[in-house]
Write a protein that holds these residues in place. Structure first.
Motif, PDB file in Angstrom:
ATOM      1  N   UNK A  30      24.088  44.034  15.684  1.00  0.00           N
ATOM      2  CA  UNK A  30      23.300  44.268  14.486  1.00  0.00           C
ATOM      3  C   UNK A  30      23.154  45.735  14.149  1.00  0.00           C
ATOM      4  N   UNK A  31      23.484  46.613  15.109  1.00  0.00           N
ATOM      5  CA  UNK A  31      23.453  48.047  14.870  1.00  0.00           C
ATOM      6  C   UNK A  31      24.888  48.571  14.826  1.00  0.00           C
ATOM      7  N   UNK A  32      25.060  49.744  14.199  1.00  0.00           N
ATOM      8  CA  UNK A  32      26.375  50.372  14.152  1.00  0.00           C
ATOM      9  C   UNK A  32      26.716  50.951  15.511  1.00  0.00           C
ATOM     10  N   UNK A  33      27.987  51.246  15.702  1.00  0.00           N
ATOM     11  CA  UNK A  33      28.379  52.007  16.882  1.00  0.00           C
ATOM     12  C   UNK A  33      27.808  53.404  16.794  1.00  0.00           C
ATOM     13  N   UNK A  34      27.906  54.156  17.856  1.00  0.00           N
ATOM     14  CA  UNK A  34      27.274  55.464  17.879  1.00  0.00           C
ATOM     15  C   UNK A  34      27.850  56.377  16.810  1.00  0.00           C
ATOM     16  N   UNK A  35      26.938  56.986  16.033  1.00  0.00           N
ATOM     17  CA  UNK A  35      27.351  57.918  14.980  1.00  0.00           C
ATOM     18  C   UNK A  35      26.592  59.210  15.154  1.00  0.00           C
ATOM     19  N   UNK A  36      26.833  60.152  14.261  1.00  0.00           N
ATOM     20  CA  UNK A  36      26.112  61.418  14.329  1.00  0.00           C
ATOM     21  C   UNK A  36      26.955  62.516  14.937  1.00  0.00           C
ATOM     22  N   UNK A  37      26.337  63.690  15.142  1.00  0.00           N
ATOM     23  CA  UNK A  37      27.086  64.867  15.598  1.00  0.00           C
ATOM     24  C   UNK A  37      27.814  64.652  16.921  1.00  0.00           C
ATOM     25  N   UNK A  38      27.259  63.833  17.814  1.00  0.00           N
ATOM     26  CA  UNK A  38      27.877  63.680  19.122  1.00  0.00           C
ATOM     27  C   UNK A  38      28.846  62.528  19.235  1.00  0.00           C
ATOM     28  N   UNK A  39      29.080  61.817  18.136  1.00  0.00           N
ATOM     29  CA  UNK A  39      29.935  60.641  18.205  1.00  0.00           C
ATOM     30  C   UNK A  39      31.406  61.039  18.254  1.00  0.00           C
ATOM     31  N   UNK A  40      32.194  60.213  18.910  1.00  0.00           N
ATOM     32  CA  UNK A  40      33.636  60.446  18.941  1.00  0.00           C
ATOM     33  C   UNK A  40      34.256  59.948  17.642  1.00  0.00           C
ATOM     34  N   UNK A  41      35.181  60.718  17.115  1.00  0.00           N
ATOM     35  CA  UNK A  41      35.790  60.397  15.824  1.00  0.00           C
ATOM     36  C   UNK A  41      37.131  59.699  16.049  1.00  0.00           C
ATOM     37  N   UNK A  42      37.070  58.429  16.428  1.00  0.00           N
ATOM     38  CA  UNK A  42      38.310  57.696  16.678  1.00  0.00           C
ATOM     39  C   UNK A  42      38.931  57.210  15.365  1.00  0.00           C
ATOM     40  N   UNK A  43      38.115  57.034  14.338  1.00  0.00           N
ATOM     41  CA  UNK A  43      38.588  56.523  13.067  1.00  0.00           C
ATOM     42  C   UNK A  43      38.154  57.469  11.952  1.00  0.00           C
ATOM     43  N   UNK A  44      38.836  57.416  10.801  1.00  0.00           N
ATOM     44  CA  UNK A  44      38.421  58.275   9.693  1.00  0.00           C
ATOM     45  C   UNK A  44      37.030  57.897   9.216  1.00  0.00           C
ATOM     46  N   UNK A  45      36.339  58.841   8.610  1.00  0.00           N
ATOM     47  CA  UNK A  45      35.010  58.572   8.083  1.00  0.00           C
ATOM     48  C   UNK A  45      35.098  57.557   6.946  1.00  0.00           C
ATOM     49  N   UNK A  46      33.987  56.862   6.645  1.00  0.00           N
ATOM     50  CA  UNK A  46      34.017  55.915   5.520  1.00  0.00           C
ATOM     51  C   UNK A  46      34.467  56.569   4.212  1.00  0.00           C
ATOM     52  N   UNK A  47      34.038  57.810   3.982  1.00  0.00           N
ATOM     53  CA  UNK A  47      34.440  58.491   2.753  1.00  0.00           C
ATOM     54  C   UNK A  47      35.950  58.712   2.717  1.00  0.00           C
ATOM     55  N   UNK A  48      36.512  59.139   3.853  1.00  0.00           N
ATOM     56  CA  UNK A  48      37.963  59.356   3.919  1.00  0.00           C
ATOM     57  C   UNK A  48      38.714  58.039   3.776  1.00  0.00           C
ATOM     58  N   UNK A  49      38.159  56.983   4.384  1.00  0.00           N
ATOM     59  CA  UNK A  49      38.801  55.677   4.273  1.00  0.00           C
ATOM     60  C   UNK A  49      38.802  55.199   2.825  1.00  0.00           C
ATOM     61  N   UNK A  50      37.693  55.441   2.118  1.00  0.00           N
ATOM     62  CA  UNK A  50      37.633  55.069   0.713  1.00  0.00           C
ATOM     63  C   UNK A  50      38.629  55.860  -0.116  1.00  0.00           C
ATOM     64  N   UNK A  51      38.719  57.153   0.190  1.00  0.00           N
ATOM     65  CA  UNK A  51      39.660  58.000  -0.545  1.00  0.00           C
ATOM     66  C   UNK A  51      41.098  57.552  -0.304  1.00  0.00           C
ATOM     67  N   UNK A  52      41.391  57.119   0.928  1.00  0.00           N
ATOM     68  CA  UNK A  52      42.750  56.678   1.260  1.00  0.00           C
ATOM     69  C   UNK A  52      43.139  55.427   0.487  1.00  0.00           C
ATOM     70  N   UNK A  53      42.157  54.628   0.092  1.00  0.00           N
ATOM     71  CA  UNK A  53      42.455  53.408  -0.649  1.00  0.00           C
ATOM     72  C   UNK A  53      43.073  53.698  -2.011  1.00  0.00           C
ATOM     73  N   UNK A  54      42.879  54.913  -2.504  1.00  0.00           N
ATOM     74  CA  UNK A  54      43.449  55.246  -3.812  1.00  0.00           C
ATOM     75  C   UNK A  54      44.968  55.143  -3.807  1.00  0.00           C
TER      76      UNK A  54
END
Length: 488
Positions: A30-54
């Motif tokens: 029910x909660x998201x995976x760990x986010x924030x400054x200390x989170x590991x960036x294994x996937x693109x951010x939601x904003x980048x993912x949205x931009x890639x959809x173009x």
């Protein structure tokens, strides 16, 4: 001693080599995976993912619309929408749809869903209204006596493509503008501005913290946020009228004193009529099930009212022919509270979602679907919103005449249409952002007006198609092929 403010807070700096190790806690459903400054960036951010959809779905592609080979004609589409409705009210529904092209659109959510299946989609889902035409926004009362402005009709709500709501809103604005006598440039600009306000609001929400975004754009800031100053006078008049649109006012006009000192509804056909005792008893008895759907803290409130009468009341264009009742409750002083018990049919969009990759699960109760969809989209919902079952049919229950007020977009002054468009576009974005991550949609929509232009082009084309559909229905009525009751 003064109050400690944020700027005065005591902070302790810790050198990087002294920083404590990150705590690894189990992931909680029910909660998201760990986010924030200390989170590991294994996937693109939601904003980048949205931009890639173009790259997969160019924003300019949303301008396109072509009539599919299997599209039903207008008369058949209206007939299919009449299935399951009360036969004696179908001519009234047809008459309202035949009034003008904007009214036709209001009653043809299923036909537009059929058409939208063949338009480009990003695949991003949200809780959508499903019938987000320009007439489905308005004022209503909150629990403290204030007025809120938001989407206010959710009969068709589902989890589906956000684009469908945006395009329906844009097309409806073009049609409303044409009915109001606006020129084509003004109508197109309204559609463009609605899409632009949606895009800009989603970008604003994407920049905020989750909690701030959830509560963003208070109603008192809406006019300035959407640059809708020309609409201020109209909104003030609608608000003043809404404050008097109450259960008490409705009961005073629609009831008389009964022999036992209580009150009874009086016939005002075809809109309001009495019903047989057995039918009224079934509706009244269903309120016991309705109470079970409410938060327990609401029960003492309703426990101080007694049920006095039930009547049948015809509802708006899209719902004409469905079963809908008003229930008169009176407190110890004889002051009324009126509830509406309205049949909840399956969403008109439901058959078209699998074709665009959206799973359709089993619906536990259609009234529950409407209520949960409404609560997911509105900032504040009716505190007595619930659902029940009458004679095996699902219903939603809500306050009737809860200080409701609405703007008729087809009656707006020409210079107000684009203001109204920006306001509704912004409200729609706010509603979608409660269930869809605004960063994802904002990433796709972008900074420029490419999407706005595309949606405006679609809206004009689709408005032309709707006008042709409306003409076809009017011709069938004139030729006697379809029965219609007009002027009601």
């Amino acid at each position: 001693m003064g109050r400690l403010g944020v700027d005065d807070a005591v902070t302790t700096e810790v050198r990087e080599d002294e920083a404590p190790a990150a705590r690894r806690l189990p992931q909680v459903p029910g909660f998201a995976g760990r986010t924030g400054p200390g989170a590991r960036r294994a996937e693109p951010s939601p904003k980048a993912a949205g931009k890639a959809l173009r790259r997969q779905v160019p924003r300019s592609s949303h301008a396109g619309f072509e009539v599919s080979a299997d599209r039903p004609d207008a008369v058949r589409a209206v007939a299919e929408g009449n299935r399951g409705r009360l036969a004696e009210l179908i001519p009234l529904r047809v008459g309202r749809m035949a009034a003008n092209p904007f009214a036709f659109l209001r009653g043809s959510a299923a036909l537009m869903a059929h058409d939208l299946v063949h338009t480009p989609l990003t695949g991003i889902g949200a809780q959508i209204c499903g019938d987000s035409h320009a007439g489905n926004f308005g004022l209503y009362g909150d629990a403290r006596g204030g007025l809120v402005i938001d989407l206010n009709d959710f009969d068709e709500t589902v989890h589906g493509p956000w684009e469908w709501d945006v395009k329906r809103l844009a097309a409806s604005l073009v049609l409303a503008g044409r009915v109001a006598g606006a020129d084509e440039d003004t109508c197109r600009k309204a559609a463009h501005d609605a899409a632009g306000a949606y895009r800009r609001t989603m970008r604003l929400l994407a920049k905020l913290s989750v909690l701030d975004a959830w509560n963003a754009i208070a109603d008192e800031a809406l006019v300035s946020h959407t640059d809708a100053q020309d609409l201020v006078g109209t909104l003030e008049r609608v608000a003043e009228k809404a404050r008097h649109n109450t259960s008490g006012r409705f009961a005073a006009k629609s009831t008389v004193v009964a022999a036992d000192g209580g009150r009874r509804f009086v016939d005002a056909r075809p809109v309001l009529r009495g019903i047989p005792d057995a039918e009224a008893e079934a509706v009244a008895a269903s309120l016991a099930g309705y109470l079970e759907t409410l938060s327990p803290d609401r029960l003492p409130l309703l426990g101080r009212y007694a049920v006095h009468d039930v009547a049948f009341r015809v509802v708006g264009t899209g719902s004409v022919g469905t079963r809908s009742y008003v229930v008169l409750l009176l407190d110890h002083r004889g002051e009324p509270l009126v509830l509406q018990v309205k049949e909840a049919r399956p969403s008109a969009l439901l058959p078209y979602l699998p074709a665009v990759g959206f799973e359709v699960g089993a619906v536990e109760h259609e009234g529950r679907r409407v209520v949960f969809g409404q609560k997911r989209m509105q900032v504040v919902s009716d505190m007595l919103l619930g659902w029940t079952t009458v004679d095996g049919r699902p219903y939603q229950v809500r306050q009737f005449r809860n200080r409701k007020g609405s703007v008729d977009p087809a009656a707006l002054a020409v210079d107000q249409l684009d203001d109204y468009a920006r306001m509704t576009g912004s409200l729609l974005a706010r509603a979608h952002a409660h269930s869809a991550d605004p960063r994802w949609i904002a990433g796709y929509c972008g900074k420029g007006d490419v999407l706005d232009e595309a949606v405006a082009s679609f809206a004009v084309t689709y408005a032309d198609r709707t006008e042709a559909d409306h003409e076809e229905l009017v011709r069938a009525v004139k030729e006697g092929r379809v029965a219609a009751e007009t002027g009601v």
